[in-house]
Design an enzyme around this catalytic site. Structure first.
Site, PDB file in Angstrom:
ATOM      1  N   LYS A  85      41.444  39.985  36.472  1.00 43.47           N
ATOM      2  CA  LYS A  85      41.445  39.104  35.296  1.00 43.47           C
ATOM      3  C   LYS A  85      40.307  38.099  35.445  1.00 43.47           C
ATOM      4  CE  LYS A  85      45.218  36.839  32.809  1.00 43.47           C
ATOM      5  NZ  LYS A  85      46.512  36.182  33.058  1.00 43.47           N
TER       6      LYS A  85
HETATM    7  O1  G3P Z   1      49.732  34.701  29.740  1.00 46.53           O
HETATM    8  C1  G3P Z   1      49.210  33.415  29.634  1.00 46.53           C
HETATM    9  C2  G3P Z   1      50.269  32.416  29.885  1.00 46.53           C
HETATM   10  O2  G3P Z   1      50.697  32.413  31.205  1.00 46.53           O
HETATM   11  C3  G3P Z   1      49.944  31.063  29.389  1.00 46.53           C
HETATM   12  O3  G3P Z   1      51.048  30.647  28.720  1.00 46.53           O
HETATM   13  O4  G3P Z   1      52.571  29.077  27.653  1.00 46.53           O
HETATM   14  O5  G3P Z   1      50.969  28.278  29.435  1.00 46.53           O
HETATM   15  O6  G3P Z   1      50.141  28.922  27.180  1.00 46.53           O
HETATM   16  P1  G3P Z   1      51.178  29.143  28.232  1.00 46.53           P
END
Ligand code: G3P
Length: 217
Positions: A85
């Site tokens: 990634k």
């Molecule tokens: O897959 C990306 C994720 O881990 C981020 O999520 O909720 O922190 O925006 P969030």
């Protein structure tokens, strides 16, 4: 239609793998911090829970493509199912192109625009990760972004790059992402739980249990 889990918690992943419906895992530096363990060890353990068709995203963290590639090589040597990634930056895209040219699968993350998606496709990404929740936090329509990416993919016959909807915060995000053309959604475990739960299922089951007991009295 694939489902990934968005977590670095090996115990949790092991538990959810038992249902047989999980196609892969995404991790990121924040999730690794929550796990509080050596990231290479974590990725090794996660990748051993899946077959070679799965995708386990391991994020590299470095300022230059050169250093990203050094980290990527370490992750790639763990198992065939490990996907590298990289962030959608100049150096990240450069690393993506070099790794993809060597047939190493890359997930370009932190995608918030169509322009970024186009460049990630050009760099040979196997996955691109639009962040739906974070789009919404910033008044960007993340679901519309997925529809636009899908439209461009159809027009240009792009099949090598898969749309992986990330930053999923609720079950509507899942439904809307698939409806808009996402190939995969990656879910925090608690959102996966919400997918199969319904109060009418619980009500119906309680009635069936009651009737079954009465029949067998
Ligand atoms: O897959 C990306 C994720 O881990 C981020 O999520 O909720 O922190 O925006 P969030």
């Amino acid at each position: 239609m694939k489902i990934f889990l968005d977590t670095s918690d090996v115990k949790v992943i092991r538990k959810y793998c038992e249902i047989g419906l999980i196609d892969g895992v995404t991790t990121n530096p924040t999730l690794m911090k929550q796990a509080g363990r050596n990231p290479v060890e974590v990725i090794s353990e996660i990748s051993s829970l899946f077959n070679s068709d799965a995708s386990i995203s391991a994020e590299v963290v470095a300022d230059s493509a050169k250093d990203m590639i050094i980290q990527a090589e370490q992750y790639h040597s763990i198992n065939k199912n490990v996907t590298i990634k990289v962030p959608c930056t100049y150096e990240g895209l450069k690393a993506c192109k070099k790794l993809s040219d060597r047939d190493i699968k890359v997930n370009v993350t932190l995608i918030f625009s169509l322009n970024q998606s186009i460049l990630a496709v050009k760099a040979g990404a196997t996955y691109i990760s639009p962040f739906i929740g974070r789009c919404e936090d910033n008044d960007i329509d993340g679901i519309d972004l997925i529809s636009s990416i899908r439209k461009i993919f159809k027009l240009n016959n792009i099949t090598k790059t898969h749309i992986l909807a990330a930053s999923i915060r609720n079950i509507d995000h899942i439904n809307d992402s698939y409806k808009a053309g996402a190939d995969i959604v990656t879910l925090p475990p608690k959102i996966f739980e919400e997918m199969y739960k319904h109060f009418l299922t619980d009500q119906g089951l309680a009635q069936f249990d009651k009737d079954w007991k009465e029949l067998n009295k």
